[in-house]
Design an enzyme around this catalytic site. Structure first.
Site, PDB file in Angstrom:
ATOM      1  CD  GLU A 191       3.103  -5.438   6.419  1.00 28.70           C
ATOM      2  OE1 GLU A 191       2.594  -5.545   5.330  1.00 28.70           O
ATOM      3  OE2 GLU A 191       4.054  -6.380   6.840  1.00 28.70           O
ATOM      4  N   GLY A 193       0.822  -1.177   0.025  1.00 29.23           N
ATOM      5  CA  GLY A 193       0.007   0.025   0.062  1.00 29.23           C
ATOM      6  C   GLY A 193       1.038   1.203  -0.081  1.00 29.23           C
ATOM      7  N   GLY A 248       0.890  -5.334   1.010  1.00 26.03           N
ATOM      8  CA  GLY A 248      -0.261  -5.176   0.449  1.00 26.03           C
ATOM      9  C   GLY A 248       0.163  -5.846  -0.771  1.00 26.03           C
ATOM     10  CG  ASP A 278      -2.292  -4.465   6.136  1.00 25.35           C
ATOM     11  OD1 ASP A 278      -1.148  -4.732   5.785  1.00 25.35           O
ATOM     12  OD2 ASP A 278      -3.154  -3.816   5.728  1.00 25.35           O
TER      13      ASP A 278
END
Length: 610
Positions: free
Chosen positions: A169, A97, A146, A177
Site C-alpha cells: 500500500e 480491495g 485486503g 489496512d
C-alpha cells in the site's frame, strides 16, 4: 364510453406491469451479477465461498464484502454447517480491495460509496477474526492487501507453492489496512515494519515459517485437500487440522529469504522514526545488499504513507483487532478525503490505473529509428533481435535527433553518440546490446516464446522479468567490421568541439582510413545547420537529465518548424558549414516566445529508468 374507460385502465395496467417486469428483470440481473462475484459451494457439513472475479484477480468490491458478511453470518447460525472455507478462482486468492473502482468513485465525487466499501470490508474482517466456527482460507496465488486482510484472521490459512503475499500500500500512497497493523505487528522482531514499509513479497513457505499461514501444500494437491474437507462431518478444529496435515508438505525456506535476515532487519527497522530507519539503511548500504534493496523500495513509496504506516504498526502492537480496524478505518477515510494530501488518489492512478511504474518492455524488432527509438530506449527492458535496424537519420532531413536522443546518445561510450547522430549510421541488434542501447538479445524466431513466457508471469519484480528474458536470450557476436570495433578511431575524429574541426580531422585521415571517407560522405549529405545544432545538443545532453534534454529538444523542434532562422527542415537553404553562424545555432536553443509555453514534465512524480 364505459368500454373506452375499461380499455384505458387495461392499457395503463399493461404498461405499469411491463415496467414492473422490466425493473424486476434488471434488478434480478444485478443480483445475479453480485452473486456470481462470490459463488457458494455446498458440502455435506460445510460450505465454501469462492471469490469469482478472476480477470480482476478477485479484487474485492463493496458488494462482495457485503455478500461474504451475509453468507458467513448465516452459516454461523446454521447448526447443519460445521465449518466454512474461502478460496479464489483463477490465479489469485485476492489482490485486495478494488482500488481502481475506489479511485473512479473518488473522481466522480462519490465519497460516501468509498466510505461504505471500507466499512463493509472491515466489518467482514472482524467477523472472520471472531468467527465461532472453524474457518479455512486457501491462499493460493496472489494474496495481497485486503485479500490478506480477509485471509489472515481465519483459524486455518493454507499457503501453497503459488502463494504470493505482500502489503504494497505505501507504494500507492495508502497504508497497510484491513487488519494489517494487527497481524504484521505480531510477527517476529521488526519483520512487520519491514514488510509494511517496503512491500516485500513472501512466498507460501515463508508465510508458514513466520506464522501468517498455518499449513502448506503444493498447489497440485489442493483438489485432494478439498475432496477430503468435503467428506468431513465435524466442527472439531483438531480433526480439521489433522486432515490438512495429511496432505501437507514439508517447507524449506530459501537460503536467500528475508527470514534468514531477521537480525539485520531488526537492526535497521527497530528505530522510532522513518528518518532514523533510512539513516541506518544508508549507513549499511555499502556492505549489505538488504539495505540497498530496502532503500530503493522506500524511495518509491509516499513519504507521508511511510510515516503513517510506521505509527500504525507500532500502535497496533498494543491493540486488539477491533481497535486496529477502527483506527485503520479512520486513517482510510482521512486518506480518501484529501484533507492533508492527495497521495492516495495519485498513487492509485500511477500504480493501478495508468500503471506508470510497472516495468516496461520494448521489443525492438525490425526498423527502430528516430522517434521510434525515442519511445523504446528509455524503457527498463529493450529486447533487440537479429532483425533490428537502429538509426537516428534526422540530420539528413534538415532536423535534429530528438525524442530524447541527446540524452541516450550522449551516454554511449566515448564519442559514439556524436558519430551516430551526425552520420545517421545504422546499428544492428547485437551492436545495440553491446553499446548498451538494448538490454537483451533474442532471435526473431524466439519472440513468440518470449511473449508466451511474459504472458504467464505474475510479478512486477524487474529481476524476475529479466531472468525470464535471459532464458530465451542468445549470445551476441559483434561483426568484425562493426563500427563498435572502431571506437578508438571514432573518438579520435569526433572528439573535437566544432563540426568544422571534425570534418577537418576526417579529411586528414581519409587517405588511409575508410571510416573517414564513409563519414565524410554522410556529413556532406546532411544539412550543415542540422549538423551544428545536433553536435551542440549531444554535448549539452551529456550533463543534463532526461527531462531537461526533452525540454531543450522541444524548444529546438519548435524553432525548426517555425522557420525563424532557416527552412532546412522543409528544404535546405544553408549551403555550407561556413554559412551557418553561431548566432543562427544559438537561436535554436533560445527560450520560446512568451506566447508559446515550455514543455512541462511531471518531474516530481517520475524518474527515468536510464
Amino acid at each position: 364510453m364505459q368500454r373506452l374507460k375499461s380499455l384505458s385502465v387495461l392499457k395503463r395496467w399493461k404498461c405499469s406491469n411491463s415496467h414492473c417486469l422490466y425493473t424486476t428483470s434488471a434488478a434480478q440481473r444485478e443480483l445475479n451479477h453480485f452473486q456470481d462475484e462470490v459463488l457458494v459451494e455446498g458440502r455435506a457439513f460445510s460450505r465454501a465461498a469462492i471469490l469469482n472475479r478472476p480477470s480482476q484477480l478477485n479484487a474485492i468490491t463493496t458488494s462482495m464484502a457485503g455478500r461474504l458478511q451475509r453468507l458467513y453470518e448465516s452459516w454461523e447460525d446454521n447448526s447443519q454447517i460445521g465449518f466454512v472455507t474461502m478460496k479464489g478462482s483463477g490465479r489469485a486468492f485476492s489482490s485486495g480491495g478494488d482500488m481502481v473502482t475506489i479511485y473512479r468513485l473518488l473522481q466522480e465525487g462519490k465519497d460516501a460509496e468509498c466510505k461504505e466499501f471500507f466499512r463493509t470490508l472491515y466489518q467482514f474482517i472482524y467477523l472472520v477474526g471472531t468467527y465461532l466456527k472453524p474457518n479455512l482460507t486457501i491462499m493460493d496465488g496472489i494474496t495481497m492487501g485486503g485479500g490478506a486482510g480477509i485471509a489472515v484472521p481465519g483459524m486455518f490459512r493454507i499457503a501453497t507453492d503459488k502463494t504470493v503475499f505482500a502489503t504494497p500500500e505505501v507504494q500507492m500512497g495508502f497504508h497497510p489496512d484491513s487488519g494489517a497493523s494487527f497481524y504484521l505487528s505480531r510477527l517476529p522482531g521488526y519483520l512487520g515494519e519491514f514488510l509494511a514499509l517496503t512491500g516485500e513479497k513472501l512466498n507460501g513457505a515463508e508465510l508458514v515459517a513466520c506464522g501468517l499461514a498455518t499449513h502448506y501444500s503444493l498447489n497440485a494437491k489442493l483438489s485432494w485437500i478439498e475432496e477430503r474437507l468435503g467428506q468431513l462431518m465435524t466442527d472439531d478444529p483438531s480433526v480439521i487440522s489433522d486432515s490438512l496435515a495429511q496432505y501437507g508438505d514439508l517447507i524449506t525456506v530459501d537460503r536467500h529469504s528475508v527470514l534468514h535476515k531477521i537480525d539485520r532487519i531488526d537492526k535497521y527497522f527497530c528505530h522510532d522514526t522513518v528518518e532514523e530507519i533510512v539513516e541506518a539503511l544508508t549507513e549499511g548500504e555499502s556492505h549489505d545488499d538488504l539495505c540497498s534493496t530496502a532503500l530503493k523500495r522506500l524511495k518509491e513509496a509516499s513519504p507521508l504513507s511511510l510515516k503513517i504506516t510506521l505509527q500504525s504498526i507500532r500502535e497496533g502492537r498494543f491493540q486488539p483487532l477491533d481497535q486496529c480496524l477502527a483506527r485503520e478505518y479512520r486513517t482510510s477515510l482521512h486518506c480518501i478525503s484529501k484533507e492533508v494530501s492527495g497521495d492516495f488518489s495519485e498513487g492509485i492512478r500511477a500504480r493501478l490505473v495508468d500503471k506508470d511504474f510497472a516495468p516496461k518492455l520494448t521489443i525492438l524488432d525490425g526498423i527502430t529509428m528516430g522517434g521510434g527509438a525515442g519511445i523504446a530506449v528509455p524503457g527498463m527492458f529493450r529486447i533487440a533481435t537479429d532483425k533490428t535496424v537502429f538509426a537516428t537519420p534526422e540530420v539528413q532531413m534538415g532536423f535534429h535527433p530528438d525524442s530524447g536522443a541527446s540524452f541516450y546518445l550522449s551516454r554511449l561510450p566515448g564519442y559514439l553518440g556524436e558519430f551516430l547522430a551526425l552520420t545517421g549510421e545504422k546499428l544492428n541488434g547485437a551492436e545495440l546490446v553491446a553499446c548498451g542501447l538494448a538490454t537483451h538479445y533474442s532471435l526473431n524466431a524466439k519472440l513468440s516464446w518470449i511473449e508466451e513466457r511474459l504472458g504467464q508471469l505474475m510479478t512486477d519484480d524487474p529481476s524476475v522479468i529479466s531472468d525470464s528474458l535471459a532464458q530465451y536470450g542468445d549470445l551476441i557476436t559483434v561483426d568484425r567490421h562493426s563500427v563498435l570495433h572502431k571506437i578508438d578511431r571514432i573518438d579520435k575524429y569526433f572528439c573535437h568541439d566544432t563540426v568544422e574541426e571534425i570534418v577537418e580531422a576526417l579529411t586528414e585521415g581519409e587517405s588511409h582510413d575508410d571510416l573517414c571517407s564513409t563519414a565524410l560522405k554522410r556529413l556532406k549529405e546532411a544539412s550543415p545547420l542540422s549538423l551544428k545544432i545536433t553536435l551542440q545538443s549531444i554535448r549539452e545532453g551529456r550533463f543534463q537529465p532526461l527531462d531537461q534534454c526533452l525540454a531543450r529538444e522541444y524548444r529546438t523542434s519548435l524553432h525548426c518548424i517555425s522557420k525563424e532562422v532557416s527552412g532546412d527542415f522543409s528544404e535546405w537553404d544553408t549551403p555550407s558549414l561556413k554559412a551557418v553562424s553561431k548566432d543562427m545555432v544559438d537561436c535554436y536553443f533560445a527560450p520560446l516566445p512568451t506566447s508559446e509555453p515550455e514543455l512541462n514534465l511531471p518531474t516530481a512524480l517520475r524518474e527515468p529508468f536510464m
